[in-house]
Every structure is written in C-alpha cells, then in structure tokens.
Design a protein around this motif. Structure first.
Motif, mmCIF file in Angstrom:
data_model
loop_
_atom_site.group_PDB
_atom_site.id
_atom_site.type_symbol
_atom_site.label_atom_id
_atom_site.label_comp_id
_atom_site.label_asym_id
_atom_site.label_seq_id
_atom_site.Cartn_x
_atom_site.Cartn_y
_atom_site.Cartn_z
ATOM 1 N N THR A 80 2.792 7.591 -1.683
ATOM 2 C CA THR A 80 1.786 8.360 -0.947
ATOM 3 C C THR A 80 2.188 9.823 -0.895
ATOM 4 O O THR A 80 1.677 10.578 -0.078
ATOM 5 C CB THR A 80 1.637 7.869 0.507
ATOM 6 N N THR B 193 11.391 3.680 5.451
ATOM 7 C CA THR B 193 11.245 2.356 4.852
ATOM 8 C C THR B 193 11.813 2.361 3.433
ATOM 9 O O THR B 193 11.786 1.358 2.769
ATOM 10 C CB THR B 193 9.762 1.943 4.795
ATOM 11 N N GLY C 215 -2.078 0.118 7.215
ATOM 12 C CA GLY C 215 -2.846 1.163 7.887
ATOM 13 C C GLY C 215 -4.252 1.232 7.336
ATOM 14 O O GLY C 215 -4.625 0.449 6.464
ATOM 15 N N LYS D 159 2.776 4.624 9.975
ATOM 16 C CA LYS D 159 2.297 5.439 8.875
ATOM 17 C C LYS D 159 3.167 6.676 8.687
ATOM 18 O O LYS D 159 3.706 7.210 9.635
ATOM 19 C CB LYS D 159 0.872 5.874 9.126
ATOM 20 N N ALA D 160 3.264 7.074 7.450
ATOM 21 C CA ALA D 160 3.943 8.318 7.111
ATOM 22 C C ALA D 160 3.339 9.421 7.944
ATOM 23 O O ALA D 160 2.144 9.470 8.150
ATOM 24 C CB ALA D 160 3.743 8.621 5.636
ATOM 25 N N VAL E 180 -7.328 7.584 -5.172
ATOM 26 C CA VAL E 180 -7.881 7.898 -6.500
ATOM 27 C C VAL E 180 -6.918 7.419 -7.586
ATOM 28 O O VAL E 180 -7.320 6.735 -8.540
ATOM 29 C CB VAL E 180 -8.153 9.418 -6.645
ATOM 30 N N GLY F 168 2.454 -1.217 3.983
ATOM 31 C CA GLY F 168 1.968 -1.264 5.365
ATOM 32 C C GLY F 168 0.573 -1.845 5.432
ATOM 33 O O GLY F 168 0.101 -2.451 4.482
ATOM 34 N N LEU G 83 -3.535 12.031 0.636
ATOM 35 C CA LEU G 83 -3.952 10.643 0.822
ATOM 36 C C LEU G 83 -5.151 10.313 -0.041
ATOM 37 O O LEU G 83 -5.205 9.262 -0.659
ATOM 38 C CB LEU G 83 -4.261 10.391 2.290
ATOM 39 N N PRO H 261 4.627 3.726 1.182
ATOM 40 C CA PRO H 261 4.424 4.917 1.999
ATOM 41 C C PRO H 261 5.529 5.945 1.703
ATOM 42 O O PRO H 261 6.612 5.596 1.253
ATOM 43 C CB PRO H 261 4.538 4.397 3.416
ATOM 44 N N THR H 262 5.223 7.176 1.975
ATOM 45 C CA THR H 262 6.170 8.277 1.780
ATOM 46 C C THR H 262 7.384 8.167 2.683
ATOM 47 O O THR H 262 8.487 8.529 2.311
ATOM 48 C CB THR H 262 5.512 9.613 2.174
ATOM 49 N N SER H 263 7.108 7.711 3.911
ATOM 50 C CA SER H 263 8.097 7.770 4.979
ATOM 51 C C SER H 263 9.498 7.402 4.496
ATOM 52 O O SER H 263 9.694 6.345 3.904
ATOM 53 C CB SER H 263 7.677 6.830 6.104
ATOM 54 N N PRO H 264 10.489 8.266 4.767
ATOM 55 C CA PRO H 264 11.853 7.978 4.304
ATOM 56 C C PRO H 264 12.450 6.755 4.999
ATOM 57 O O PRO H 264 13.420 6.198 4.522
ATOM 58 C CB PRO H 264 12.627 9.244 4.677
ATOM 59 N N GLU I 278 -4.559 1.701 3.507
ATOM 60 C CA GLU I 278 -4.244 0.483 2.765
ATOM 61 C C GLU I 278 -5.371 -0.542 2.887
ATOM 62 O O GLU I 278 -5.729 -1.200 1.911
ATOM 63 C CB GLU I 278 -2.933 -0.144 3.280
ATOM 64 N N GLN J 29 -3.349 5.718 10.375
ATOM 65 C CA GLN J 29 -3.427 7.039 9.760
ATOM 66 C C GLN J 29 -4.485 7.920 10.428
ATOM 67 O O GLN J 29 -4.259 9.102 10.655
ATOM 68 C CB GLN J 29 -3.736 6.886 8.275
#
Lengths: 315, 315
Positions: free
Chosen positions: A113, A86, A147, B176-177, A122, A145, A117, A81-84, A150, B148
């Motif tokens: 990510t 983790t 979500g 989620k991000a 893709v 994750g 999304l 995930p993008t989230s900083p 995923e 998400q």
C-alpha cells in the motif's frame, strides 16, 4: 522483451515486470494492458479477507495446493499494508509461500500500500487482469487486514471468502460495514481450537441478518489450514459458488460490477492526482485556496465546483 | 425558520436540521453552507479514534465534562458504522451521552455510514463547519471503529487522539496504515487494568518508528474514563498541542490541509455519482460497458479516459 508476447507465452518474468510497471503507474504499461484486455475475462477471481491472526496466508497456501490437485493453475495477489508494525509477520507469510513458488502452475505476487490508496486498488485490478491474460484459471486476491479498502477490493471478486477463527468473533463484529455482505463463503479456520462451534454459530446469526439472493445461503466451513483439514471442502465450495453464479445468470452481473469498480478506481485516482496537483501549483487554484482558507469568501462546496470547472477548462 | 440566522443565533434545532439536510445531500443546504463559511475557522477540531472496546465514547463524555469545567463550549460528532452488529453498543453509548445533551454548552450528533462512504466524509466535514459557525469552541469528531475511512477523517483534525487499552496492542498493530502517523496524543484508557505499562511501552516503541516534526513528541497518557482519572491531563494535553501548533506556525498548514481534504472528498463524491449514473443510464456509456465487458475491445484504462472525456463534453 516484448511484454505482451511474453505474457501470452506464459513467461513469468514478463508478468512480474508488467506488474511492477503498473504498480509504478508507468506509462509504458498502458499500451500492453490495452492489448492484453482481449485475453481477460476467463479466470475465476476469488477474494479472501478476514480477521487478523485467522491464518489467511496459511489457508491460501493450503487452498492453492488443493486447487493444484484439481489441476487448476493459480495466481495469488497478496495485498500488504504499509505499516512497519506488521512487516515481520508478512515476511514470514511470504517465506511460507515460497514453497508454492517453485510450482510453475502457481504465480505469487505481493502488492504494497506504499503508493496512494486509490493507486493500490488500481494496481491490484491491473495485476488480476495480467494474471487472467497470462492464463491463470483461479486468481486469489488475499488481504492482510480487513479495512474498508480491502473489503472494497475483495468485494469485487467473483467469489468472496471471509475468514475468522475461534474467539475472533469480536473482531468480525468490529469489522467495517460490508464485511458480512460481501461473504459468499465463510471459514472458521483454526477450528481445532476451543470455541469453533460458537464462532460458526455467531457467523450463522450474522449471516441471517444480511439480505441475499433468495436461493443462496453462504456455507460456513471449518478448516485447520496448518494440517490441510477441510481445505478440499473449501475448494469444492469455491467451485460450487462459481457454478451457482453461472446457472443463475449472476456471473455476468458480477463481471459487469467488477469492471465498473475498476473504472471508478482509475477515475478516482486520476481525479485525485489532478486536483492535488492543481491545488498545490496552479496560480488560479492557489488563489482559490486563499479565498477558502484565509478570507473565507468561498465555501468548500462552491470551491469544489470551481476546481472541477477549472480542470475541465484546462484539459 | 431561516437556518443561517438560526445557527448564528445558536439555535440548536437549526443546527440539527441543517446537519440532517447535508446528510441527505439536500440542495437547500448549499446556500446556507455558502453563507456560513465566513464564520468558520475558529474552532479547535479534535479527532478521536482507536481500538474497539477501548472506551472511546466514555472517554469523550469525560473529556467533554473536563472541557466544560475549563469553560469551553463543545460540539461532538460521533461517526457510527452502518453494520447492524454494533447497533446495540452504539445505542448504549448514545444513551450515556444523553447526560451531556442537557447542557446547553454541548451539542451532540451521530452520523451514520448508511450513505455512500464518500458521502459520509463530506457530511461529517459539513457538520464540523456547521458547529464551528455555531460558535462551538472545541469540536470532537469521534469514530466507533478505526478503519481507513475513520483514520482519514480523524487525520484531518487539528489534534488527533489515538486511544488504546491494556491488551489492545495487537489491535493497534493490526490497524490500518497511518494510525500511528496521525496520532498527536496517545491515550491508554482503562489504565487501572493489568498491562497498562506494557501498552504504553508498545505505543512508545511504535511512536519512535514514525518520523515527525523534530520538536514534537506525542504524549502517551493514561486514563480511567469511567472514574474521570487522567481526563484533566488529557484536556491540558489537547490545549498544549493547540498552543504548540500556533507557536510553531503549524496551525495554518493543518487548516489548509483540512480544507484541501474537504475539497477532495466533495469532488470524489460528485465524480462517483456522475460516473455511476452515466455508466448505468447513458446510452453511449452503456455501449462502452459492452465493449469493456462483452467484446473486450476496450480496456479499463482507455475506458476510464473515455468516461472522463464524455462527462466533460456533457457538462
């Protein structure tokens, strides 16, 4: 370097470069992907998702070692995930995976990510196809994750593995709809900890609620990935599931559903890009937005139909 | 009963019936939605998401009581996941909410994810618009989980609230991000438990990482929803955020982004339905699937372009 020839010659740099190109939605990748498609459809695609902290990355490392002992070549696509927040843990996982990266029979790639999304799904599917054409026999798609995105990605694998751990039941329960439905194999990792029996029993109970192909009961396995315990059993369960799919004529349907899912993701992503572009820049669409937002003459359903007609006219 | 007239006359049965029609994607709802749109755009839309077990539903009940004391009428849309495993808890929440349902100033509705996911977002937005046209001044969109899809839905609110609890930091981190990015107000509920200070400090740290409009610092509030503690403060924070949006000319942009999001959801959902229908029934598309799956003559990106051209020709 000709990327098509490079990938057919199992040049790792070519594979890495082509994956970067598809991640960036680079037009030059399109022609290569078109030519590579004839060489796809041979790999066994295995998806792994589950509770955070259940040790999925360690399990993937251990599983890869076991698959190598069974002489299988392995491709790993790890979706981050993008989230900083983790970032640290993910970095740690990646470092652990470096051990495997020195083995020429293993190819590892992380996908972020950071893009849209729709774009991630893709790009992930493209990367799977690249490693398939490259000749990897087992391709593992691992998510950080669990979500919806995923679950959707992992659910399109031939064999989907859901990982939990003792005390992780609440998170599994809280997981997105569909997580129990996609599981072909369930794993209680960290099974040396207290509560492994309860975790397995909880999964068994949940598995029973979900309807399945009559003949198939998903196994619930226990592993201690850090020690390699139970990992060969998981490896065999993955092979058995593939045999089951082939013997019952179900693999064909899985392959069909997967490609249909690929088409839908590509189309969704394209439509999303065209629609947002039109709504933000096209004078006719900017006027439509005014009628939707300011004067409220047009409602969203009628507006959506107008956007579709407008885009069709423009093409 | 004429549903348009019924809703304009604040007939609760009319609202309930129209929401059921949009949930079932019933064509007869389309004309009513078209006529109602002129009466929308007045409500303050508040989204609430966050960690499981953080007591979101209890907080929504307490918040609704506080809003009623401030003489606001309230609409509540509670989004439940399909998963059978949370059914009990959700039912419990709903029963708790029945207390509020006897107040004519409050309208409560649960929406399931049983339909297609694209469909849920569309139906939720429609339900918000129905309650807006009905005249509800504050509309709360509450999600059970924080996947998400829920983050996307709640992120389109004018004011988005993210709820956690002492010890819930790990789950927030694992979310989620985008969860930190959407939060206009953060709440540590169950703040009488040990660890509330740490939970608030963790959020503060995470909030600092996320870039925002320079002038705006999201408040981090503490509540004990079961006792009603801190809930009036939350109520005032919601009002303050709305004032902030208006004073800085930001509300207009939020409204625009929300309607753009509505359009995208409707278009995605329609495209999804047309594509799957075509791929499963249209002879030309069945032939395309064969070339994608069996002979591998056509790759997914080229195939997707063909599907789009085919659907455009067919329209």
């Amino acid at each position: 370097m000709d990327l098509y020839e490079g990938i057919r010659a199992r040049n790792r740099l070519a594979a890495a470069r082509l994956i970067s190109l598809v991640e960036n939605d680079d037009a030059s990748a399109r022609e290569v992907m078109r030519r590579l498609h004839q060489h796809t459809g041979k790999a066994h695609i295995v998806g792994i998702t589950g509770a955070t902290g259940s040790g999925k990355s360690t399990l993937v490392s251990a599983l890869t070692k076991a698959l190598r002992e069974h002489s299988r070549t392995v491709g790993i696509i790890a979706i981050d995930p993008t989230s900083p927040f983790t970032g640290g843990a993910v970095l740690g996982d990646r470092i652990r995976m470096q051990e495997l990266a020195t083995d020429p029979g293993v190819f590892i790639r992380s996908m972020g990510t950071r893009g849209a999304l729709g774009g991630l799904a893709v790009a992930t599917n493209d990367a799977v196809n690249i490693l398939d054409a490259f000749g990897k026999e087992v391709i593992i798609v691992e998510t950080v994750g669990a979500g919806q995105v995923e679950v959707d990605i992992v659910g399109l694998a031939h064999t989907s593995i859901v990982v939990t751990m003792p005390g992780g039941g609440d998170e599994i329960k809280a997981m997105k709809a569909g997580i129990m439905e996609i599981g072909d194999i369930f794993v209680v990792n960290k099974a040396d900890r207290e509560g492994a029996d309860r975790a397995a029993a909880e999964i068994e109970m949940m598995v029973e609620i979900v309807k399945r192909e009559p003949a198939y009961i998903p196994p619930i396995l226990r592993t201690v990935a850090t020690e390699g315990l139970g990992v060969d059993g998981l490896c065999n369960a993955i092979f058995s599931h593939y045999d089951y799919l082939q013997e019952h004529g179900l693999l064909e349907e899985k392959v069909r559903v997967r490609i249909m899912g690929e088409l839908l993701e590509i189309i969704n992503h394209r439509v999303h890009l065209s629609v947002t572009d039109a709504l933000e820049h096209d004078p006719e669409m900017l006027d439509l937005m005014k009628k939707l937002v300011d004067t409220r003459e047009i409602d969203p359903h009628s507006g959506a139909a107008m956007v579709i007609r407008h885009l069709m006219k423009r093409e």
